[in-house]
Design an enzyme around this catalytic site. Structure first.
Site, PDB file in Angstrom:
ATOM      1  N   SER A 299       0.819  -1.207   0.000  1.00 20.45           N
ATOM      2  CA  SER A 299       0.000   0.000   0.000  1.00 20.45           C
ATOM      3  C   SER A 299       0.859   1.265   0.000  1.00 20.45           C
ATOM      4  O   SER A 299       1.524   1.569  -0.980  1.00 20.45           O
ATOM      5  CB  SER A 299      -0.950  -0.048   1.205  1.00 20.45           C
ATOM      6  OG  SER A 299      -1.924   0.962   1.128  1.00 20.45           O
ATOM      7  N   ASP A 310      10.044   5.455 -10.387  1.00 19.91           N
ATOM      8  CA  ASP A 310       9.663   6.071 -11.661  1.00 19.91           C
ATOM      9  C   ASP A 310      10.431   7.354 -11.935  1.00 19.91           C
ATOM     10  O   ASP A 310      10.695   7.692 -13.093  1.00 19.91           O
ATOM     11  CB  ASP A 310       8.158   6.339 -11.691  1.00 19.91           C
ATOM     12  CG  ASP A 310       7.346   5.090 -11.999  1.00 19.91           C
ATOM     13  OD1 ASP A 310       7.948   3.997 -12.065  1.00 19.91           O
ATOM     14  OD2 ASP A 310       6.123   5.196 -12.173  1.00 19.91           O
ATOM     15  N   LYS A 324      -0.816  -4.275  -3.007  1.00 18.44           N
ATOM     16  CA  LYS A 324      -2.091  -3.691  -2.567  1.00 18.44           C
ATOM     17  C   LYS A 324      -2.159  -2.265  -3.103  1.00 18.44           C
ATOM     18  O   LYS A 324      -1.669  -1.322  -2.485  1.00 18.44           O
ATOM     19  CB  LYS A 324      -2.223  -3.695  -1.055  1.00 18.44           C
ATOM     20  CG  LYS A 324      -3.571  -3.139  -0.591  1.00 18.44           C
ATOM     21  CD  LYS A 324      -3.644  -3.021   0.913  1.00 18.44           C
ATOM     22  CE  LYS A 324      -4.975  -2.422   1.343  1.00 18.44           C
ATOM     23  NZ  LYS A 324      -5.151  -1.024   0.852  1.00 18.44           N
TER      24      LYS A 324
END
Length: 430
Positions: A299, A310, A324
């Site tokens: 999460s 990224d 998740k």
């Protein structure tokens, strides 16, 4: 007169019947072309089952219990994370986001009707008892929890601090169920810990994301600088971090990013679609980072790892994360209870969905333990030979201390590898 005023004082059975009649009236008045007509046949089936239970069940069941269980079943059937929270459960959830609550210290989810451990929380009874990510909790105090529902199973594990609870654990590498007895405690979680690893390299452990975690991370980095001066690199440890507050994950990511998107959410309704953007100033001034993750990183931890990956701000090292990538919104109800409802999915800055995919590490490091290889009778060195020459400095080489890298590798292999990678990144950056 409003419908709610007419319904006060009626039994739940009469209430259901009146609701169906009201639904039929509203539906008949709506456009025939509408795609939002309520499923009358399903509501009538629910009513029929409800009446059969009231009439034929072996024991009398009060209306409130039946309706409450129906609500729980309706939510738990959606996904592993949606749930009904009664007043007590809602209160405990609020306490948990502030970092103090009672229990065992396990973040859990449901899988095929079973209770699966996402991660134990550092420094809790579950952590001390070696409860591991991926463990399946089959029994609580000898009673099966299969099909019980996530919230009901959690309630069985909770209790007064100092009392004991026995869990029946099914683990991949175990042939039979493992019985583990834990003592419940008031869990006080310091979500951020930091120390200097070596010279000017820092270590920052975030065990879960609470409301103050973003501020605590910045304070911890300042503390590392006070000890070591300017940092040449940082290991951010998110292993076995089950997640937590979204705003805290955004704040931690923002601490190391100066621009660009951190995470976006997308759901059916407009309020569930949002994007969070970094603000200027990198707390490390561009110093290299390695982020440690494993299957227990979930999460909010995956949001941070995905954002830093990224933007190529950090090297992600370890194992694939939990996956998740859904957003749960707490929707308070008028009676003090609440509904925890999945309302959106998370997406990394590059548009990747975290849900059921997780974050793949840039450098894979298995969960290994390293031990010194010993020959029979011990390892023979020059210093062990009779009449061996002393070193140039006059000292005995046999008295040398174990290299710090070796000592770290035996305690935490992945962390030692992360430190070595940081040193390499620093050399390349010079």
């Amino acid at each position: 007169m409003r419908l709610s005023g007419l319904l006060q004082g009626l039994t739940a059975g009469v209430l259901v019947a009146l609701l169906i009649a009201n639904v039929q009236t509203v539906t008949a008045q709506s456009s025939a072309a509408s795609d939002d007509e309520l499923p009358l046949a399903e509501i009538q089936r629910f009513t029929e089952v409800y009446e059969r239970i009231q009439r034929d069940y072996v024991e009398s069941v009060d209306d409130e219990r039946l309706i409450r269980n129906a609500i729980r079943g309706m939510l738990s059937g959606l996904d592993p994370h949606s749930a009904y929270l009664d007043r007590d459960a809602y209160q405990r959830l609020q306490e948990g986001t502030r970092g103090e609550f009672g229990g065992l210290g396990i973040e859990v989810g449901s899988e095929d009707g079973l209770i699966k451990v996402i991660a134990p929380i550092d420094g809790t009874p579950a952590d001390a008892a070696d409860i591991r990510p991926g463990d399946l909790i089959m029994r609580v105090n000898g009673e099966s929890v299969k099909g019980l529902g996530l919230q009901a199973a959690v309630e069985r594990m909770r209790g007064e601090p100092g009392s004991e609870v026995t869990l029946g654990i099914l683990r991949d590498d175990a042939e039979t169920t493992i019985e583990v007895t834990l003592e419940r405690a008031v869990i006080q979680v310091d979500s951020v810990r930091a120390r200097v690893l070596e010279s000017s390299f820092g270590y920052l452990r975030v065990s879960q994301f609470q409301s103050r975690t973003g501020e605590d991370v910045l304070e911890a980095i300042d503390g590392l600088r006070d000890q070591a001066g300017p940092l040449d690199g940082l290991v951010l440890d998110l292993r076995n971090n089950p997640g937590g507050v979204l705003d805290a994950a955004v704040a931690v990511s923002d601490a190391f990013l100066s621009q660009g998107e951190i995470v976006s959410t997308s759901g059916r309704v407009a309020r569930s679609r949002d994007a969070f953007t970094a603000t200027p100033n990198d707390a490390l001034n561009g110093a290299p980072m390695v982020v440690l993750v494993n299957a227990g990183s979930a999460s909010a931890a995956e949001i941070v790892a995905g954002a830093l990956q990224d933007h190529q701000r950090a090297v992600i090292m370890g194992e694939a994360t939990f996956g998740k990538g859904s957003v749960q919104t707490i929707l308070p109800l008028r009676d003090g209870a609440a509904v925890k409802l999945t309302t959106a999915r998370y997406y990394t800055p590059g548009g990747r969905s975290i849900q059921a995919e997780g974050i793949q590490p840039d450098v894979e490091v298995a969960n290994l333990q390293v031990r010194d290889a010993e020959a029979p009778g011990g390892t023979l060195r020059e210093s062990d030979l009779p009449r061996h020459l002393l070193g140039d400095g006059g000292g005995d080489a046999g008295d040398a201390e174990e290299p710090p890298e070796s000592a770290l590798a035996t305690r935490d292999y992945a962390l030692a590898e992360a430190l070595n990678l940081l040193k390499g990144l620093t050399i390349l950056g010079d």
